[in-house]
Design a protein around this motif. Structure first.
Motif, PDB file in Angstrom:
ATOM      1  N   SER A 124      -4.125  29.766   7.564  1.00 28.99           N
ATOM      2  CA  SER A 124      -3.798  28.860   8.316  1.00 28.99           C
ATOM      3  C   SER A 124      -2.319  29.079   8.476  1.00 28.99           C
ATOM      4  N   CYS A 140      -5.769  21.723   3.599  1.00 28.88           N
ATOM      5  CA  CYS A 140      -6.183  22.506   2.320  1.00 28.88           C
ATOM      6  C   CYS A 140      -4.994  22.367   1.133  1.00 28.88           C
ATOM      7  N   LEU A 161      -7.670  29.809   2.566  1.00 29.18           N
ATOM      8  CA  LEU A 161      -7.738  29.238   4.046  1.00 29.18           C
ATOM      9  C   LEU A 161      -6.269  28.718   4.097  1.00 29.18           C
ATOM     10  N   LEU A 162      -5.692  28.320   3.172  1.00 32.52           N
ATOM     11  CA  LEU A 162      -4.156  27.733   3.311  1.00 32.52           C
ATOM     12  C   LEU A 162      -3.150  28.783   3.761  1.00 32.52           C
ATOM     13  N   VAL A 203      -4.987  22.342   9.319  1.00 33.97           N
ATOM     14  CA  VAL A 203      -5.739  22.963   8.266  1.00 33.97           C
ATOM     15  C   VAL A 203      -4.990  23.145   7.160  1.00 33.97           C
ATOM     16  N   GLY A 223      -9.548  27.450  -0.948  1.00 31.82           N
ATOM     17  CA  GLY A 223      -8.647  26.522  -0.239  1.00 31.82           C
ATOM     18  C   GLY A 223      -7.284  27.377  -0.289  1.00 31.82           C
ATOM     19  N   LEU A 248      -6.847  19.145  -0.298  1.00 31.04           N
ATOM     20  CA  LEU A 248      -7.862  19.506  -0.848  1.00 31.04           C
ATOM     21  C   LEU A 248      -7.304  20.196  -2.415  1.00 31.04           C
TER      22      LEU A 248
END
Length: 127
Positions: A91, A38, A87-88, A34, A84, A41
């Protein structure tokens, strides 16, 4: 009665210990995957922002202007960028947590408890 004779290991019984290793490995793998997605992204969003700012400034306008159009272009990918980054971070925390658990428990886990046995080529071919 021989099975019950002998000393029991000190500490908690094996069944009541939390087995973090079985969650650490998937957390490390999923967190790493992930995190890579990210980063990709965020790089794509950076290039799209740069492209939009370049196209907007071709007409002699500045992307830092206080106009509604410039503000709209600056905020176009704000939600995806913030999502992003969040989430980065999550993760990476999962991956680091999994790596730390695996590192700390590297010599204490008995890999043979799950009933797997080593099989060589002769066992597989039946010879």
């Amino acid at each position: 009665m021989e099975d019950s004779a002998g000393t029991q290991p000190s500490g908690l019984p094996q069944a009541s210990k939390p087995d973090l290793v079985k969650f650490a490995r998937p957390a490390l793998i999923a967190g790493s995957a992930v995190a890579v997605v990210c980063v990709a992204l965020l790089v794509i969003i950076f290039f799209l922002d740069t492209f939009n700012a370049t196209v907007y400034s071709v007409g002699g306008k500045d992307i830092q202007d206080a106009t509604d159009e410039a503000r709209e272009i600056r905020g176009l990918y704000a939600g995806a960028r913030v999502g992003g980054i969040i989430l980065l971070v999550v993760s990476l925390l999962a991956a680091v947590g999994g790596a730390v658990v695996l590192y700390l428990r590297r010599g204490t886990v008995d890999e043979g408890d799950d009933g797997d046995e080593d099989v060589d080529l002769e066992d597989l071919t039946g010879r």
